[in-house]
Every structure is written in C-alpha cells, then in structure tokens.
Design an enzyme around this catalytic site. Sequence first.
Site, PDB file in Angstrom:
ATOM      1  N   ASN A 116       0.826  -1.220   0.144  1.00 19.39           N
ATOM      2  CA  ASN A 116       0.004   0.101   0.136  1.00 19.39           C
ATOM      3  C   ASN A 116       0.708   1.272  -0.007  1.00 19.39           C
ATOM      4  O   ASN A 116       0.818   2.029   0.789  1.00 19.39           O
ATOM      5  CB  ASN A 116      -1.093  -0.068   1.169  1.00 19.39           C
ATOM      6  N   ASP A 169       2.945  -5.660  11.949  1.00 19.33           N
ATOM      7  CA  ASP A 169       2.073  -4.523  11.262  1.00 19.33           C
ATOM      8  C   ASP A 169       2.838  -3.120  11.501  1.00 19.33           C
ATOM      9  O   ASP A 169       1.920  -2.191  11.715  1.00 19.33           O
ATOM     10  CB  ASP A 169       0.671  -4.582  11.783  1.00 19.33           C
TER      11      ASP A 169
HETATM   12 ZN   LIG Z   1      -3.972  -4.346   7.453  1.00 16.87          ZN
END
Ligand SMILES: [Zn+2]
EC number: 3.5.2.3
Length: 430
Positions: free
Chosen positions: A95, A306
């Site tokens: 992303n 993350d």
């Molecule tokens: Zn995610």
Amino acid sequence: MLKLVLKGGRIIDPAQKIDKVGDVLIEDGVIAKVGGDIDAAGAEVFDARGLVVAPGFIDMHAHLREPGQEAKEDFASGTRAAAAGGFTTVCTMPNTRPAVDDAVLVNGLIRRAELERLVNVKIIGAVTKGQEGKELAEVGDMLQAGAVALSDDGRHVANAKILRTGFEYAGMFGGLIISHAEEASLVEDGFMHEGAVSAMLGLKGRPAVAEDIAVGRDVMLAEYTGGRLHVAHVSTAGAVELIRRAKARGVKVTAEATPHHLTLTDEAVIGYDPATKVNPPLRSQEHVDALVAGLKDGTVDCIATDHAPHAFEEKDVEFRYAPSGFTGLETAVGVVLTGLYHSGKLTLPEVIEKLAAAPARVLGLEAGSLKAGAAADVTVLDPAAEWTVDSAKFYTRGKCTPFEGKRLKGRAVATIVGGRFVMKDGEVCG
Ligand SMILES: [Zn+2]
C-alpha cells in the site's frame, strides 16, 4: 574461511525440535554445526552464556513505505529498525505510492532491497490494481517475479468475484493471499473498537462483527477455490473461532496476530492518545483472551508486527484525525516476551516458533531454522533484560508507539544476517 562461534547459549530451534545448551558454528555465512562444545580456534567468538540463540525472526507484515512515502520510512531505515528489533527478514506491504501491483515494481523493489537492506526484505504485491478493489492486478506476473504473497492490506477486497478470481490465479502459482479482513460498510467512520469504552469516550466504533463477516467470507472463498488464505492481524474472538473451524475441515488458511492485539485492550484508548489508534482496533479483554488462546493452540500461526510508521506531525493531531497504525519492529520482541512469555502464557520455544518457523512455513521461505547448511540468520535474545521503550532511540522514522515509556522484560541483543552481525548489544552495525 570466516568463522563465528556463538558460545554456550540456550539453542532453541522449534523447526528441528532443538532446545539445549551448546555452541553454534557459522562458517562463511552458513550454519555449519549446532550443539556441543565447538573448537573456536581461529574463530570470532560471541559469548552467548545466559542468552537464547534462535533462528532469525521473520516479520511477515510490515510497511516499509517504498516507493513514494520515504518521509515515513524507507528500506534503509526500516531494515535498521528490523535489525535493532531482532528481525532478520521483513516483508513489506504494497500500500505504497504507487501501489505495488505489477511485476516491474516488484522487480524494482527487489533490486532496491539488495542495495539498501540491512536485513532480508521480501516483497508483497497487491491483489487488485492500485489496491482499488476494482480489477485484479497482475497476480501471476508478480508471483513469478518473486513476490512472496499478495495483499490489498489496508483494505478488504470487498468484491467477492475479484477475490475468487484472485485465489484461482494465485493458486496456479501456489500463491498466498493475505486478507485485511474488515467489512468496510461496518467500519466506515469508526475510530476504535465498538463497545463500552467507545460509548464512554463518545467515539464511533468499529464492531468486531465487521472482522468476523470478512473472515467468514474469505474463508468460504478459499475453501471453494482451494486457494491459500492468510488472515492478517486477527483481532476478534469470532475470527479466531472461524479460522479454528476452517482449519479443522482442511481449508488452507493461516493467520497472524500482532503484539499489540495480543497484549493491549481498548482501555488503552482512554485518554485519546493517537498512538493507540490502529486498524483493526485494540479490542476488549474477551477478544484478547481468545486471541492468546488461538495463538497457543495453533489456530493463529504467527506473530507479525504490522509496523506502520507515520511522520510525527501526521500522528501528532487529535485522535479522530490521526492516521491509523504505529511502529512495531523495535518493540515486538520485548512486548511479546513481557506479555506472553513472562506472564506464563507461552513458552520460549512457542514464542520462537511464532516469530521464526511459522512465518517461514506460511510464506514458503528457506528460513526460520538453524538447520546445517541454512543461511546463518540468527536472533540472540536476553529474556531477562529489562528496558524502557524510548522512541527517541528508535531507528525507524516512525516515533509513534502505544508502548512509549513502558517497562519491558526481554529483548533481542544480537541479530545476525548471513553470518554477519547487523545488531549487537542494541547497536545496529553497518
Ligand atoms: Zn492491515
């Protein structure tokens, strides 16, 4: 021949079911011998007595922000943070700006990583073009170019037909699809977990059922197509149970949980600290308990960070306006050892399995074990070392963490990649 002997540590290698005190010999960047008393004549010696010698940790979920958002992080800063935190391999999510959605971008990033990296970097490509959820990306080309998995992380692939086709195409190459499972219509405008705390704070919530629905649908599509699904950052009791049942009936599904979802609750949000804002949100205690139980029984395979760095000024705003996510590479090991090992919830071999062997297995990497002949990626832990989280000392550009100022017990004290120290005594080398 370059020789390094790690002397007298507790060697824990879950992939080989090894847990014993002894030496590890590394020759020319490769694990040569594990165990016993190794003659260190002519070798560099690292005194590992009182320490744990483990296969190098693998973070299968990080945002290193290349290309396009280097103000937040880049491969150089992100892999220094990984080395500092005890990770020898880190997978970066697509992303970015632009999103990594074709083979040219995957190839370019693999080459960038070779130049800039301090630890191994693996590239994850997008499922849909631009991660917009409208059209399937060049799934096969990216996998053939070396992408280790595909994900629209940050968003759920809402269109079931596209995800079905994704599983079918990826399946031709044995590819893995990683799902950010949140049903968008239920989480739009939500800032935190929906429950008693959100009601008290007057903040719109993101209900647990949004994750349950998304995981349920994704599991069904994986089952129907025979595709391989990995659920990112599982955070709800319902999702854990859906994955548990799917595994029991043979669906090819794996899952990860983050250190923050395993150890913090939504009560951390009281005080409106933007550093506690994350997607999926920090949940209530019942969900945390279910997540830990899932980790313990193998329903949740891996621990992944993350790691999501943001520029300081972006995060230094009112809770509602702050972007979601925070850094994790430099706190993960300390948080996990403090919250899961020292609390008696997981054993050290279980912790190491979740951080090394399991992510290697999920991604199909030749890593995560101290097998003779393997690349010498090693993480050395001091489970007893006490330290205080101080983001000013972080190597990552993202200084935001909900663990700021927290006292932790246990950390990585050396990180070795390909036989070379990239971190020693907390200092990154190189
Ligand atoms: Zn995610």
